[in-house]
Structure formats: structure tokens, C-alpha cells
Design an enzyme around this catalytic site. Structure first.
Site, PDB file in Angstrom:
ATOM      1  N   SER A 109      38.265  -1.912  -3.546  1.00 34.75           N
ATOM      2  CA  SER A 109      38.682  -1.087  -2.415  1.00 34.75           C
ATOM      3  C   SER A 109      37.580  -0.944  -1.380  1.00 34.75           C
ATOM      4  CB  SER A 109      39.106   0.299  -2.904  1.00 34.75           C
ATOM      5  OG  SER A 109      39.396   1.143  -1.806  1.00 34.75           O
ATOM      6  N   ASP A 110      37.957  -1.111  -0.120  1.00 28.69           N
ATOM      7  CA  ASP A 110      37.070  -0.800   0.980  1.00 28.69           C
ATOM      8  C   ASP A 110      36.790   0.702   0.955  1.00 28.69           C
ATOM      9  OD1 ASP A 110      35.620  -1.657   3.171  1.00 28.69           O
ATOM     10  OD2 ASP A 110      37.196  -1.155   4.589  1.00 28.69           O
ATOM     11  N   LYS A 111      35.640   1.120   1.452  1.00 27.23           N
ATOM     12  CA  LYS A 111      35.306   2.548   1.438  1.00 27.23           C
ATOM     13  C   LYS A 111      35.768   3.253   2.703  1.00 27.23           C
ATOM     14  CE  LYS A 111      31.151   3.934   2.514  1.00 27.23           C
ATOM     15  NZ  LYS A 111      31.398   4.848   3.666  1.00 27.23           N
TER      16      LYS A 111
END
Length: 885
Positions: A365-367
Site C-alpha cells: 500500500s502507498d502511504k
């Protein structure tokens, strides 16, 4: 852009050997060029990437030049290096189209069509070819939708550029920019090529879409600016170092073009086709051998009519062996599933994503904006010299231009609890941020007319301005490093009331992009579904680790460049890197090559990987991932590279999508069990009847009609009631084939048993006196039995429980089956395409089918109770196995 750049958590981390040009003193993510591949050769045979030393040696267009390139030199270089555009070799349309007619299942359909053509069986030929063309059309339409990722990347390139040519600044097409050109980049412009900045005071560049950094980056002379990034503020000039496919942006586009893998459902269909081809080949050899011996060798004569009759048997067997509607039914079932997912705020751009999402066991997941709010927020200030918390915030706000749209400035201004305090001061002079001093200073007058000066900026810059004593400096540095270790960005604030001769340190403002309110619960729900969530961010590991800890993801974040050193071959990632990726909770300082390599490493470790993203930099990884997920607000490039597009912010939509996809997987699995079993039954019955009794139990048109009667209503299986698996699921071909063969044996026994009864009936005068029966009636009876028994078999295999216990079929599936059986009965009663059967015989066939359904259900229950366990769930993260499909 902000007029200051706060210190961030990276100070607590080792400095990368190739840091980017951030305006603060902290270590920052490595420059994209540090992770880039070596300069490549253009289509013209020359390198279109020039290093600064090569430029200095070859060109007279650096700082000392006032003329730039001449028009003739620019034209020569354009011919030498090629246009400044992303060039990609696209697969010809005819080649793509040909691919849909090449493969195990198409081969079987085409062989059946060829035999029909040779025998001039036009009805059979038309039906079989129609199904072949339909399957190809569905596949072509789906793949055509996925081919637009590169086009979306190209849209983000600058269309115009301001270049120094023949001593004058002129506007040129970005495609004509060449290495060595001097380019002016003002605020608001898109950087047209990779540049080495050579003059100008200040430039703020938003390169988040390329590098994943959450804030704009301040540039200075000697720094690089990358093609496709956006200049927010300032104005600088640079010399072009790379164009086209050799830019950092272009290398991303190359990764998108090369990324992608065959879905597990596609592999499963191929394996099913291979199995059925092998079985059909064995049975065909037996059938042809027996028929040749019976029709040609024993009579010792050859004629075309005899050969034609043998071909007719082979045609029937081929048609029986082809699950002609398998690709179409799977596509339609997935399409209906995609409609259901759209109601869950998840748009499917590639149908295979549904199958892949059901098996995903690692979610990367991207932050920024996905796990966090993408909105900097002030934490409680740390005060010095007896200042008050609001006094520190007010001082920083007064050192800010009220019109600024920068994220940091906005966070500071919003931190002022009473805006009326700001109106008591009038700003008379403002010194903007510059990369050298790393601070802003504002001169203001209060309501009494007294002049004040306020400053804010990187902590070390404010410390130097205030000339701290040793004790205060030690305490100050300790607080800055403590904040850095927890992922906070630190902003210092100070004031002066004597014209700037002496400065008073007021305090430190901690800044953090807070987690989304639903993120922690979503992560917990995702873990309950058997997935591990790994954070992948362009920010430093300390920032990511703090957020990951708050969300319960684990704080073991690694620097991506440490896991994947420069020169790592993504096709052959070392086992040490794969192990490190599997054990890590996330990664910081991540660039496109790293994201792509993270996905490849997990896939080489036997995992099914989902990757979220929103920027151009995410596109290669999104396309390579088994299920690329473009989050809400993603760029066109990310959306087009992704298989799943979220229209609601955050990750909560993914939890719903995973549950829905696992239900869809169960429905398709049930169909595959049924389809393989029935195909086996039809093939074996045809061969046994031909070998033992020398009869053709079914005509080719009967088999095609059976396929339509069986499969068209089964498309409503997309609405069937199923229980989703609690863990990721896989296409476990060993279990699928073993269970399908067992059900196929039961179906074969049922159908061939009817043939045996029918042959006895034909030779029994007593039964003939009751209901006359001949071979053509037996064909119709077998046709009816297969139509009814097929759907009864579906009801058996759709659940591991008894068919007499919940979950019962959905009303859509049940009514579709009932309607189909009514049609089949009416066809047999009226004699449409078949010899008509009396109603009494139709009733007997149905009674026979119901008895066998109960027996088959009992065998199924025994298999699940005493047979080998089905390994349809994905492996544990640290004990991966290769997906069997």
C-alpha cells in the site's frame, strides 16, 4: 510552494549516498538517477542521456554560454538522438487478434470446425465457429481496454518548452528538445526533459507523481529536475541531460510497457484445456483404432464413405471434448462480478483482477493519501524560553505569506486558533525561503506600531539564527532528533524585536500527515482476511515507520535501495532480497524501479500481490502486480495501468472488494468442477458406446445444444449464494482435477448406465411392448439425461455440504435451471433437433437422474470427509509455494 522546508525524520537515518536536492539538511530519498538503469542507446544508435561531465566537455552551453544551441545544431542533434517522446513498440493489431485463435481450447474448436467443413455439416460448422468467434471477441475487447496505460503516460509530458536557441529564448515543441538545450523552467511549467539546473535562484518542483515524495522539493544549482514533474514556484534554467525514453519518466514508461503477467485464471484455463486435449487425444486414438479395425481392416476394403463415418465419430468426440463456452461463461461471470464490485466503489478495468484479488496474500500500500490523509497537521508545539504554544504557532504564521497554498504553510496558518490575532499585525517586508538559508523572515508591525521580525524554517537554520548557548542547543537538538525518530517533520520558529540583531528561540512545530481515521480498522480487517499489508512510500523510513506503528502494521521498514542495489535484475532477484521483502513490514525511499522490483520479488517468492498507487511512478508496479489497484484520485497513467480502480478514498473499499472477489472465485470454481466433469462424462460415454455397441450415442449438434443449454443459464451462477473463504484462495489444479475426475466418473456411470439400460430395452420384447424404443430414441433419452444430470451435478458441486442443507442456490440460478430444463423437456417431447420421446419415458429419465444425484452427493460428502485436503488457500507469507495454476 512553501517558503521554508522543515527538517524531517530522515535526520535519524543514514544519509543516502545520492540524496535528492531537498531544501533541508536531512537525508532524503535517493535521486531517481541513482536508481536508474545505465544510459541506453536511442533508435538512432546514439545515447540520448548525457552526464554533466560529458555535457561540460562537449558543449559550450553551460553557464558561460549566452546563446544556447544553434538551430542547425539542434536539428542535427534531433536527428542523432531522436524526438523527445516516449517510443514503444506496440504489438500489431493482427498479431493480437491472431492470439485469440491460438491455444489449446481454440485448437480443439478449430479442429471440430474443420471436420464439420470437410463433411459439409454446415449446421455444426456454423454453431462451432460462432462460439469460437464469440470467445475471441470477448478476449479482444478486454485486452484492448488494458492497452491505454502508455497513452496516459504520454499525456503527462509537456507539450511546449522555452529553449535558448541562437541567443534568444523561443517556444519550441517539447518533442524537439535535445540533449544540450538550455531550458527555462518557470513556476507552473511542466519540466520537458531531464535537466541539470545551471542558473537561477530557486525552484520548487512537485515530483510526487514520479518519486512518491509527499511534498514539493526545493531545487538549487547543480540539482536535477525530471521530465514530467511540475514547477510550483520560482524560475531556473537547466541544460537537458536526457530526452525521450531515456529520461527518468521514460524509464517508468518502459517498465509499464514491459510489465504484466498472465493471470492465474488464464493459466488455469490453459491447464484445463491441456488436460482435456490429452484425454481427447487418448480417447480419439482408441476410437479411431477400433473403428478402423471394425470398418476397414476386417472387411478389407477402403472407401471414402467409411473414412467419412470414422471422421464423424472423431468430430463428435472433438466437439464433446471442447468446453466451448468455458471462456465465455468465465468472462460473463466475471463481468457480472465486476458489476457487483462497482457497487462496492471498485471499478474493474481488467476482469482477471477479480480472480487475482481473491488470491492476493500480500497487499503493498502507498502511504500518502491512502493510509494517511495527505494533509499535514500540527502537533503540540515544543516551547523554549518560556514561550506559550500559541505564541510559537503565531510567530510561524506571521513568518508566512497568507496567500501561500503550500501544505506546510497551510498547516501553520490553520494552527492559529484565533485568526484575529493575525490581523493585529501588518507585514511590511518578507524574505522568501531559499535553499541556502532554509528559512523565511517577515518584518511586521503590531497595533502599537512597533516593528517585529519573525522567522521559521529548518531547525538547524533557526538554531544558527538564534546563536544558542550550549545547553539550549543540546536540548533543542535532542528534541529535533526525538521528533525525527517518530517520523515528524520539525519546523523551528523565532522572533526578534531589535531589527534582527538578536533572535529569541520560541520553539519547534512538529508536523505529521496523520493516518486516515478508518485506516487502522481497515488494516486489521485486511489481516483477518489473511493478507499482510506492506507500506511502500517515497518518504523516509522513519516517517513511514511511525505511521505503520500507529496503524498496527509493524515498524520494520527498509530502505528500498538497500534491498535492491543499483543494477539489480528484476527478472532474477537474489533470494536474499526476496527473503528481506517477505519479512519487511514496508519500504521507504521508494522509486519506480523499487516498486516494480518489490512486486517481482514477492511474485518470485510464490505470492499473489496487490499494489496500490496513484501516480505515474506507480504505473509499472501496478501493471506488473497480479492486481494493481489505483486509489481514489489517481492519475490517468495509474488508473490505466491498474486492474482495479477505487472511487472511494482509503483502503476500506479493498476489504469489501476482497470479500466479493472470493465469493466470485467460489462460483467460478463450482462451474469449473461441473464443466470438467460433464466434459469427461460426454467424451467417455461417446467412446464406450462406439467401442462396445458400435453406436453413436449423440450427434454433434446435440452436444453443441447441450453446451448451450448447460452453460447459458449457468451464467446466473454470478448471483449464487456462497460462503467466501477466510483466507486467500488459489487455483489448486491438483484438487480441481482430482475432484472433477471423481465427479466425472459418477456422471459417466450415470450416462453409460442409461445407455446400457437403453440397449437392453431395445432387445427386450416386453419393454418394447410397453414403450417402443430404438437407437434414435436412446440418443434423445441420453440427451435429456445429460441436460438434466448436468444441472443436478452443478447443484452437487457448488457446496461442500449436502445439497439438502443451506446454503441453497440463489433464486436466479434456480429459476434459470428450471427454465432450461423446461426447454430441454419440450425439445425432447416435440422432437426439435431430436427424435421425440413419449412423456412416460421423459418422466423415467428424470427419476433416474434424481436417484443418481443423491448417490453423487453422497460420494462428494465422503470425498470431503475422507479424501485428501484441498489446498485452495494461499500459502503463509513465510512459507510460500508456487501457485499451482
Amino acid at each position: 510552494m512553501s517558503d521554508q522546508r522543515p527538517n524531517n525524520a530522515a535526520q535519524a537515518q543514514p544519509v543516502d549516498p545520492a540524496p535528492s536536492a531537498k531544501s533541508n539538511a536531512a537525508a532524503a530519498p535517493p535521486s531517481p538517477t541513482s536508481a536508474a538503469t545505465p544510459p541506453s542507446t536511442s533508435s538512432k544508435g546514439q545515447t540520448s542521456t548525457l552526464g554533466p561531465e560529458a555535457i561540460a566537455a562537449q558543449l559550450s552551453t553551460l553557464k558561460s554560454s549566452a546563446k544556447g544551441l544553434s538551430s542547425s545544431d539542434a536539428a542535427q542533434r534531433l536527428s542523432q538522438y531522436g524526438p523527445n517522446a516516449i517510443e514503444a513498440k506496440e504489438e500489431p493489431l493482427w498479431h493480437k487478434l491472431f492470439g485469440y485463435f491460438w491455444g489449446p481450447i481454440p485448437w480443439m474448436i478449430e479442429a471440430a470446425a474443420l471436420i464439420s467443413l470437410l463433411r459439409a455439416d454446415w449446421a455444426d460448422f456454423a454453431v462451432v465457429m460462432g462460439l469460437l468467434l464469440y470467445n475471441a471477441a470477448v478476449g479482444f475487447w478486454q485486452d484492448a481496454k488494458a492497452a491505454s496505460a502508455l497513452a496516459a503516460l504520454k499525456k503527462d509530458l509537456a507539450l511546449k518548452a522555452r529553449a535558448l536557441r541562437d541567443g534568444a529564448w523561443v517556444s519550441v515543441d517539447a518533442a524537439t528538445v535535445v540533449p544540450g538545450d538550455i531550458i527555462d523552467v518557470p513556476g507552473g511549467a511542466i519540466v520537458p526533459a531531464d535537466l541539470l539546473l545551471i542558473s537561477g535562484d530557486y525552484l520548487s518542483v512537485d515530483q510526487a507523481a514520479l518519486t512518491g515524495e509527499s511534498l514539493p522539493v526545493s531545487k538549487k544549482v547543480g540539482d536535477s529536475a525530471y521530465s514530467g514533474s511540475i514547477a510550483k514556484q520560482g524560475d531556473m534554467q537547466g541544460v537537458v541531460t536526457a530526452t525521450g525514453n531515456n529520461t527518468f519518466f521514460g524509464r517508468t514508461a518502459k517498465l509499464v510497457a514491459s510489465a504484466g503477467s498472465q493471470s492465474h485464471s488464464q493459466k488455469a484455463v490453459v491447464q484445463i484445456g491441456d488436460f482435456l486435449i490429452l484425454l481427447a487425444a487418448i480417447l480419439a486414438a482408441v476410437l479411431v483404432g477400433v473403428q478402423v479395425y471394425r470398418e476397414i481392416i476386417v472387411p478389407d476394403q477402403w472407401n471414402w464413405a467409411t473414412a467419412g463415418s470414422i471422421l464423424q465419430f472423431v468430430l463428435v468426440l472433438l466437439v464433446a471434448s471442447v468446453p466451448v463456452a468455458l471462456p465465455a461463461v468465465m468472462s460473463v461471470t466475471l463481468a457480472l462480478g465486476a458489476l457487483a464490485l462497482s457497487k462496492q466503489k471498485a471499478i474493474v478495468s481488467r476482469l482477471s483482477a477479480i480472480d487475482e484479488l481473491a488470491g492476493v496474500d500480500v497487499l503493498c500500500s502507498d502511504k500518502t493519501g491512502t493510509l494517511t490523509q495527505n494533509k499535514l497537521t500540527l502537533a503540540a508545539p515544543i516551547v523554549f524560553n518560556n514561550a506559550q504554544a500559541q505564541e510559537v504557532i503565531l510567530a510561524a504564521a506571521l513568518a508566512t505569506q497568507s496567500s501561500s497554498e503550500d501544505a506546510i504553510d497551510q498547516a501553520v496558518l490553520k494552527g492559529v486558533t484565533d485568526a484575529s490575532h493575525l490581523s493585529q499585525y501588518k507585514q511590511t517586508h518578507f524574505t522568501p525561503f531559499d535553499p541556502v538559508n532554509k528559512r523565511t523572515i517577515a518584518t511586521v508591525t503590531d497595533s502599537t506600531g512597533k516593528a517585529w521580525q519573525f522567522a521559521k524554517g529548518a531547525p538547524q537554520a533557526i538554531a544558527a539564527l538564534c546563536k544558542l548557548d550550549a545547553n539550549t542547543e543540546t536540548a533543542y537538538d535532542s528534541k529535533v532528533h526525538e521528533l525525527a525518530s517518530h517520523g515528524y517533520r520539525a519546523l523551528g520558529a523565532a522572533s526578534s524585536d531589535d531589527g534582527g540583531n538578536s533572535w529569541k528561540l520560541l520553539g519547534i512545530l512538529p508536523l505529521l500527515d496523520p493516518p486516515r481515521t478508518d485506516a487502522k480498522e481497515t488494516i486489521a480487517n485486511t489481516k483477518e482476511l489473511g493478507l499482510q499489508v506492506k507500506m511502500v512510500t517515497g518518504d523516509d523510513v522513519a516517517i513511514g515507520a511511525e505511521i505503520a506503528t500507529q496503524l498496527g502494521m509493524g515498524a520494520n521498514l527498509l530502505v528500498a535501495s538497500d534491498v535492491f542495489p543499483k543494477g539489480t535484475d528484476a527478472a532474477h532477484i537474489p533470494q536474499t532480497s526476496i527473503t528481506a521483502v517477505e519479512k519487511a513490514d514496508g519500504f521507504g525511499r521508494v522509486f519506480p524501479e523499487h516498486k516494480y522490483e518489490i512486486v517481482k520479488a514477492l511474485q518470485q517468492g510464490g505470492h499473489i500481490v496487490a499494489m496500490t498507487g496513484d501516480g505515474v511512478n506507480d504505473s509499472p508496479a501496478l501493471k506488473q502486480a497480479d492486481c494493481g489497484i489505483a486509489v481514489s484520485g489517481a492519475t490517468d497513467a495509474a488508473r490505466n495501468a491498474a486492474a482495479l480502480i477505487l472511487t472511494a478514498p482509503g483502503l476500506s473499499t479493498i476489504v469489501n472488494a476482497i470479500t466479493e472477489s472470493r465469493q466470485i472465485f467460489e462460483r467460478i470454481n463450482s462451474y469449473v468442477y461441473y464443466r470438467i466433469a460433464m466434459t469427461i462424462a460426454i467424451m467417455v460415454v461417446v467412446v464406450l458406446s462406439s467401442v462396445i455397441f458400435n453406436i453413436q450415442p449423440l450427434t454433434a449438434i446435440m452436444i453443441v445444444v447441450l453446451a448451450l443449454l448447460d452453460d447459458i443459464p449457468i451464467m446466473t451462477i454470478a448471483y449464487d449464494r456462497v460462503s467466501p473463504a477466510k483466507k486467500p484462495v488459489r487455483w489448486e489444479m491438483h484438487h480441481i482435477l482430482v475432484f472433477s475426475i471423481l465427479m466425472g466418473v459418477m456422471a459417466t456411470a450415470q450416462s453409460f448406465g442409461l445407455v446400457l439400460i437403453g440397449m437392453e430395452w431395445i432387445s427386450n420384447p416386453t419393454l418394447q411392448a410397453w414403450i417402443p424404443l430404438d437407437a434414435s430414441h436412446l440418443q434423445t433419452a441420453l440427451f435429456l439425461q445429460l441436460a438434466a444430470g448436468g444441472h443436478m451435478l452443478l447443484f452437487v458441486v457448488r457446496t461442500r455440504r449436502s445439497i439438502f442443507r443451506p446454503l441453497y442456490p440463489s433464486w436466479q440460478l434456480f429459476l434459470a435451471v428450471v427454465a432450461t430444463q423446461i426447454v430441454a423437456v419440450l425439445l425432447c417431447a416435440a422432437g426439435v433437433l431430436v427424435t421425440p420421446l413419449p412423456w412416460t419415458l421423459i418422466g423415467l429419465v428424470w427419476a433416474y437422474v434424481l436417484v443418481w444425484t443423491v448417490l453423487t452427493d453422497a460420494v462428494k460428502l465422503a470425498y470431503y470427509r475422507y479424501g485428501p485436503p484441498a489446498r485452495t488457500e494461499a500459502p503463509g507469507l513465510h512459507a510460500p509455494i508456487a501457485a499451482s495454476a
